[in-house]
Design a protein around this motif. Structure first.
Motif, PDB file in Angstrom:
ATOM      1  N   LEU A  34       0.806  -1.223   0.000  1.00 43.28           N
ATOM      2  CA  LEU A  34       0.000   0.000   0.000  1.00 43.28           C
ATOM      3  C   LEU A  34       0.840   1.275   0.000  1.00 43.28           C
ATOM      4  CD1 LEU A  34      -2.784  -0.917   2.592  1.00 43.28           C
ATOM      5  CD2 LEU A  34      -3.128  -0.496   0.154  1.00 43.28           C
ATOM      6  N   LEU A  35       2.139   1.158  -0.159  1.00 43.96           N
ATOM      7  CA  LEU A  35       3.014   2.311   0.030  1.00 43.96           C
ATOM      8  C   LEU A  35       3.229   3.149  -1.224  1.00 43.96           C
ATOM      9  CD1 LEU A  35       5.740   0.712   2.340  1.00 43.96           C
ATOM     10  CD2 LEU A  35       3.705   2.029   2.980  1.00 43.96           C
ATOM     11  N   ASP A  36       2.807   2.660  -2.385  1.00 45.64           N
ATOM     12  CA  ASP A  36       3.014   3.414  -3.625  1.00 45.64           C
ATOM     13  C   ASP A  36       1.911   4.463  -3.771  1.00 45.64           C
ATOM     14  OD1 ASP A  36       3.272   4.337  -6.292  1.00 45.64           O
ATOM     15  OD2 ASP A  36       4.266   2.470  -6.853  1.00 45.64           O
ATOM     16  N   GLU A  37       2.266   5.728  -3.663  1.00 44.23           N
ATOM     17  CA  GLU A  37       1.280   6.803  -3.694  1.00 44.23           C
ATOM     18  C   GLU A  37       0.826   7.158  -5.109  1.00 44.23           C
ATOM     19  OE1 GLU A  37       2.881  10.098  -1.582  1.00 44.23           O
ATOM     20  OE2 GLU A  37       2.828   9.086   0.373  1.00 44.23           O
ATOM     21  N   ASP A  38       1.471   6.594  -6.121  1.00 44.19           N
ATOM     22  CA  ASP A  38       1.085   6.882  -7.503  1.00 44.19           C
ATOM     23  C   ASP A  38      -0.001   5.944  -8.010  1.00 44.19           C
ATOM     24  OD1 ASP A  38       2.965   8.937  -7.688  1.00 44.19           O
ATOM     25  OD2 ASP A  38       4.554   7.536  -8.282  1.00 44.19           O
ATOM     26  N   VAL A  39      -0.288   4.899  -7.253  1.00 46.30           N
ATOM     27  CA  VAL A  39      -1.277   3.898  -7.655  1.00 46.30           C
ATOM     28  C   VAL A  39      -2.477   3.990  -6.720  1.00 46.30           C
ATOM     29  CG1 VAL A  39      -1.721   1.432  -7.935  1.00 46.30           C
ATOM     30  CG2 VAL A  39       0.510   2.372  -8.555  1.00 46.30           C
ATOM     31  N   ASP A  40      -3.675   3.868  -7.279  1.00 43.83           N
ATOM     32  CA  ASP A  40      -4.886   3.829  -6.460  1.00 43.83           C
ATOM     33  C   ASP A  40      -5.208   2.382  -6.105  1.00 43.83           C
ATOM     34  OD1 ASP A  40      -5.554   6.570  -6.249  1.00 43.83           O
ATOM     35  OD2 ASP A  40      -6.289   6.550  -8.307  1.00 43.83           O
ATOM     36  N   TYR A  41      -5.886   2.221  -4.961  1.00 44.70           N
ATOM     37  CA  TYR A  41      -6.167   0.887  -4.442  1.00 44.70           C
ATOM     38  C   TYR A  41      -7.671   0.662  -4.325  1.00 44.70           C
ATOM     39  CZ  TYR A  41      -1.215   0.895  -3.305  1.00 44.70           C
ATOM     40  OH  TYR A  41       0.156   0.961  -3.388  1.00 44.70           O
ATOM     41  N   VAL A  42      -8.108  -0.494  -4.808  1.00 48.35           N
ATOM     42  CA  VAL A  42      -9.506  -0.910  -4.714  1.00 48.35           C
ATOM     43  C   VAL A  42      -9.552  -2.167  -3.856  1.00 48.35           C
ATOM     44  CG1 VAL A  42     -11.528  -1.740  -5.966  1.00 48.35           C
ATOM     45  CG2 VAL A  42     -10.085   0.058  -6.963  1.00 48.35           C
ATOM     46  N   VAL A  43     -10.264  -2.093  -2.742  1.00 48.44           N
ATOM     47  CA  VAL A  43     -10.370  -3.226  -1.826  1.00 48.44           C
ATOM     48  C   VAL A  43     -11.642  -4.006  -2.152  1.00 48.44           C
ATOM     49  CG1 VAL A  43     -10.495  -3.964   0.579  1.00 48.44           C
ATOM     50  CG2 VAL A  43      -9.167  -1.927  -0.035  1.00 48.44           C
ATOM     51  N   ARG A  44     -11.502  -5.313  -2.368  1.00 50.90           N
ATOM     52  CA  ARG A  44     -12.654  -6.162  -2.668  1.00 50.90           C
ATOM     53  C   ARG A  44     -13.151  -6.834  -1.393  1.00 50.90           C
ATOM     54  NH1 ARG A  44      -9.064  -8.317  -6.486  1.00 50.90           N
ATOM     55  NH2 ARG A  44      -9.363 -10.426  -5.664  1.00 50.90           N
ATOM     56  N   LEU A  45     -14.448  -6.670  -1.120  1.00 50.04           N
ATOM     57  CA  LEU A  45     -15.080  -7.315   0.027  1.00 50.04           C
ATOM     58  C   LEU A  45     -16.121  -8.305  -0.475  1.00 50.04           C
ATOM     59  CD1 LEU A  45     -15.739  -4.320   2.488  1.00 50.04           C
ATOM     60  CD2 LEU A  45     -13.820  -5.923   2.501  1.00 50.04           C
ATOM     61  N   ASP A  46     -16.169  -9.485   0.142  1.00 46.99           N
ATOM     62  CA  ASP A  46     -17.175 -10.470  -0.261  1.00 46.99           C
ATOM     63  C   ASP A  46     -18.389 -10.455   0.651  1.00 46.99           C
ATOM     64  OD1 ASP A  46     -16.119 -11.572   2.008  1.00 46.99           O
ATOM     65  OD2 ASP A  46     -15.276 -13.346   1.038  1.00 46.99           O
ATOM     66  N   ASP A  47     -18.388  -9.547   1.640  1.00 46.91           N
ATOM     67  CA  ASP A  47     -19.509  -9.470   2.577  1.00 46.91           C
ATOM     68  C   ASP A  47     -19.716  -8.012   2.977  1.00 46.91           C
ATOM     69  OD1 ASP A  47     -21.482  -9.814   4.451  1.00 46.91           O
ATOM     70  OD2 ASP A  47     -20.405 -11.310   5.632  1.00 46.91           O
ATOM     71  N   LEU A  48     -20.945  -7.534   2.832  1.00 46.45           N
ATOM     72  CA  LEU A  48     -21.252  -6.158   3.223  1.00 46.45           C
ATOM     73  C   LEU A  48     -21.240  -5.967   4.731  1.00 46.45           C
ATOM     74  CD1 LEU A  48     -24.214  -5.312   0.808  1.00 46.45           C
ATOM     75  CD2 LEU A  48     -21.940  -4.299   0.785  1.00 46.45           C
TER      76      LEU A  48
END
Length: 233
Positions: free
Chosen positions: A100-114
Motif C-alpha cells: 500500500l506504500l506506492d502513492e502513484d497507484v490507487d487501491y480498490v479493496v474487494r469485500l465479499d460481505d457487506l
C-alpha cells in the motif's frame, strides 16, 4: 490520489446549474463511472483480469485501466504500475502492508460481505482506498441498500459494484444514493451495452436533499401573565 480516484471524485461532484437570464440548460452529466471487465470502447475505465487483458490495454493505449491482483505485494503493485495500470484491486486476505506504500497507484479493496464489524470498517476507511468493491444481487433489495449505507457511513469511501447490462434506472439511482460511485459491467459486453448504461446514469434525477423533519427542537412558550401555577379564589 491517482487518476482513478480523481475520476471518481470528479463524477461525484454536485451538478452545477448555470445562472443568469437566458442561460441554456446543461446537458445531463453522468454522476457515476461505468467501467468494463476487459477492453471495451466507450467505458470510463477497464479492468484487466489476465495478461491478455493487460496486453490489450497496453496496445490499445487505454487511458484509464487497472488490474486485479491475486495478492497485494509491493512487487505485484510495481509490476502493474510499470505496465501502465492506474489502480490495483485486491482482497484483504494475504495482502501485504508494504503493497500500500506506492502513492502513484490507487487501491480498490474487494469485500465479499457487506456486513463487517464497525471497528474493521472504520480501520479500512483509514487506509483511504479509492474504492470499496462489493457484491450485490439484482434486482437490489432494501436490505442490501441498508447494508450499503451502513458500510458507506463507516468507511467514508466510494463503493463500486459489478452489475448486469440490463440494470434498471431505479436500481442505479438507489445504488448511487447509497454511496455507490462505480459500476462495472461483466466480460463480453459490447460498446452499445456500455453506452446504454452510461445513458441511464446520465438521465438520473439529481440527488434529493435530505429531509430535516424534526431537526428543530420545539420550545414551549408561556402566555403573557401566566405563572405556571393555579389560581385559587
Amino acid at each position: 490520489m491517482g487518476k482513478f480516484a480523481d475520476a471518481i471524485r470528479d463524477r461525484r461532484k454536485t451538478r452545477q446549474r448555470r445562472l443568469g437570464f437566458g442561460a441554456a440548460a446543461d446537458e445531463p452529466q453522468a454522476s457515476m463511472l461505468v467501467g468494463a471487465i476487459g477492453i471495451v470502447e466507450g467505458a470510463d475505465f477497464c479492468l484487466a483480469l489476465s495478461d491478455d487483458d493487460i496486453a490489450a490495454a497496453e496496445s490499445a493505449n487505454v487511458d484509464l485501466w487497472g488490474t486485479r491482483l491475486e495478492a497485494l505485494t509491493a512487487e505485484n503493485v510495481a509490476g502493474a504500475k510499470e505496465r501502465g495500470a492506474a489502480f490495483v484491486s485486491f482482497e484483504l486476505d494475504g495482502a501485504r502492508a508494504d503493497g500500500l506504500l506506492d502513492e502513484d497507484v490507487d487501491y480498490v479493496v474487494r469485500l465479499d460481505d457487506l456486513r463487517i464489524e464497525e471497528a474493521d470498517a472504520r480501520a479500512l476507511g483509514s487506509l483511504r482506498p479509492a474504492e470499496i468493491a462489493v457484491e450485490v444481487e439484482f434486482p437490489v433489495g432494501l436490505g442490501t441498500i441498508l447494508n450499503l449505507r451502513r458500510l458507506a457511513m463507516l468507511v467514508s469511501a466510494p463503493m463500486g459494484v459489478k452489475c448486469p447490462t440490463d440494470i434498471s434506472a431505479g436500481d442505479i439511482e438507489a445504488l448511487r444514493d447509497s454511496g455507490v460511485a462505480v459500476l462495472v459491467l461483466g466480460p463480453d459486453v459490447s460498446a452499445d451495452d456500455v453506452a446504454a448504461v452510461r445513458q441511464r446514469v446520465a438521465d438520473l434525477p439529481e440527488r434529493k436533499p435530505k429531509r430535516d423533519e424534526g431537526a428543530q427542537p420545539l420550545i414551549p412558550t408561556m402566555r403573557p401573565g401566566a405563572d405556571g401555577g393555579s389560581d385559587e379564589d
